[in-house]
Enzyme design. Structure first.
Site, PDB file in Angstrom:
ATOM      1  CG  ASP A  44      -0.347  -0.061   2.529  1.00 28.35           C
ATOM      2  OD1 ASP A  44       0.887   0.078   2.626  1.00 28.35           O
ATOM      3  OD2 ASP A  44      -1.077  -0.265   3.528  1.00 28.35           O
ATOM      4  CE  LYS A 111       2.911  -5.640   4.248  1.00 28.98           C
ATOM      5  NZ  LYS A 111       2.249  -4.828   5.321  1.00 28.98           N
ATOM      6  CD  GLU A 175       7.392   0.149   8.117  1.00 26.69           C
ATOM      7  OE1 GLU A 175       7.577   1.236   7.557  1.00 26.69           O
ATOM      8  OE2 GLU A 175       6.430  -0.610   7.855  1.00 26.69           O
TER       9      GLU A 175
END
Length: 276
Positions: A44, A111, A175
């Protein structure tokens, strides 16, 4: 040989690093696949890097599908992963509809972000390979910031990673977390960990393709410019505009001409000599 999730798990077991990059178009997909990337990811991040949105939350399922289809045409060997967009997996049933849509257009796996144990369990129970995502979650966190910097936060993230693995996640993206935490999670889990700003010790790495090509305006600590494509493109655009303006492009070598007999016949008609 087409890369499978089983192959990615074998890489972890053999301590061989996994390579992943984002991708949003056919020509880039062809090059990434030719380069031997293990995983090509339609994320995204499409929204902020290709579509001009301020946040990833603006990306729709239709937009992901549009770009996924283009990337699928260019991928022959890599594992193709696709993001579930914001607000398309609020419950297991909705997540199933979204995931099947992406799989029907060529994704090998999907995901999603955050602590979605019920959703992951539902998808995995139906044979869908799911990549989880912990640490900084762009869909849910307003500002990019390192997560897990304190003892309590780090412990909670590690325990969350274990819970998502137990729910059925096949892989997990970490992340913006401290390197020590990335190492601890990687050592704890049996599924592959893919880091972005998570240090050196995850099972693999992912970067946004614009960041590593030098197309992002501002340098990012967790990324590295492997090419200065942004500057090359700017110079090329300027040179093109200048040459067109000055009449330097196109040149005779760039033009096509008619054979003599056809040209003479056409020019005779055009000049009015043979018009009827």
């Amino acid at each position: 040989m087409t890369t499978t999730m089983q192959e990615l798990h074998r890489k972890k077991q053999m301590s061989r690093k996994i390579t992943m990059l984002t991708c949003y178009d056919y020509p880039t997909a062809v090059l990434q696949d030719k380069a031997g990337l293990d995983v090509i990811f339609v994320g995204d991040s499409l929204g902020t890097n290709e579509l001009g949105y301020e946040r990833e939350t603006s990306v729709t399922l239709g937009e992901i599908v549009h770009h996924l289809k283009a990337v699928r045409r260019g991928v022959q060997e890599a594992y193709l992963l696709a993001d579930l967009p914001y607000k398309t997996y609020d419950d297991p049933g909705m997540a199933m509809i979204t995931a099947r849509e992406l799989l029907s257009h060529g994704a090998d796996g999907v995901k999603l972000e955050g602590m979605q144990e019920a959703v992951i369990s539902h998808l995995a129970g139906s044979g869908i390979e799911v990549c989880a995502h912990l640490g900084y979650n762009p869909q849910f966190h307003e500002k990019a910031a390192v997560k897990g910097k304190t003892y309590d936060a780090a412990r909670a993230l590690l325990e969350s990673a274990v819970s998502l693995q137990n729910a059925g996640a096949s892989m997990i993206v970490l992340e913006l977390i401290p390197e020590e935490l990335g190492k601890a999670i990687t050592e704890t889990l049996t599924i592959p960990t893919i880091g972005i700003g998570a240090g050196r010790y995850t099972d693999g790495q992912v970067l946004i393709v614009h960041d590593m090509l030098g197309l992002t305006p501002h340098p990012l600590r967790h990324a590295k410019n492997y090419a200065n494509a942004g500057e090359w493109m700017l110079q090329a655009f300027r040179a093109y505009a200048e040459e067109v303006t000055n009449g330097q492009f196109p040149q005779p070598a760039n033009a096509r001409t008619m054979i003599d007999s056809e040209r003479e016949r056409f020019m005779g008609w055009y000049s009015g000599k043979d018009r009827k």
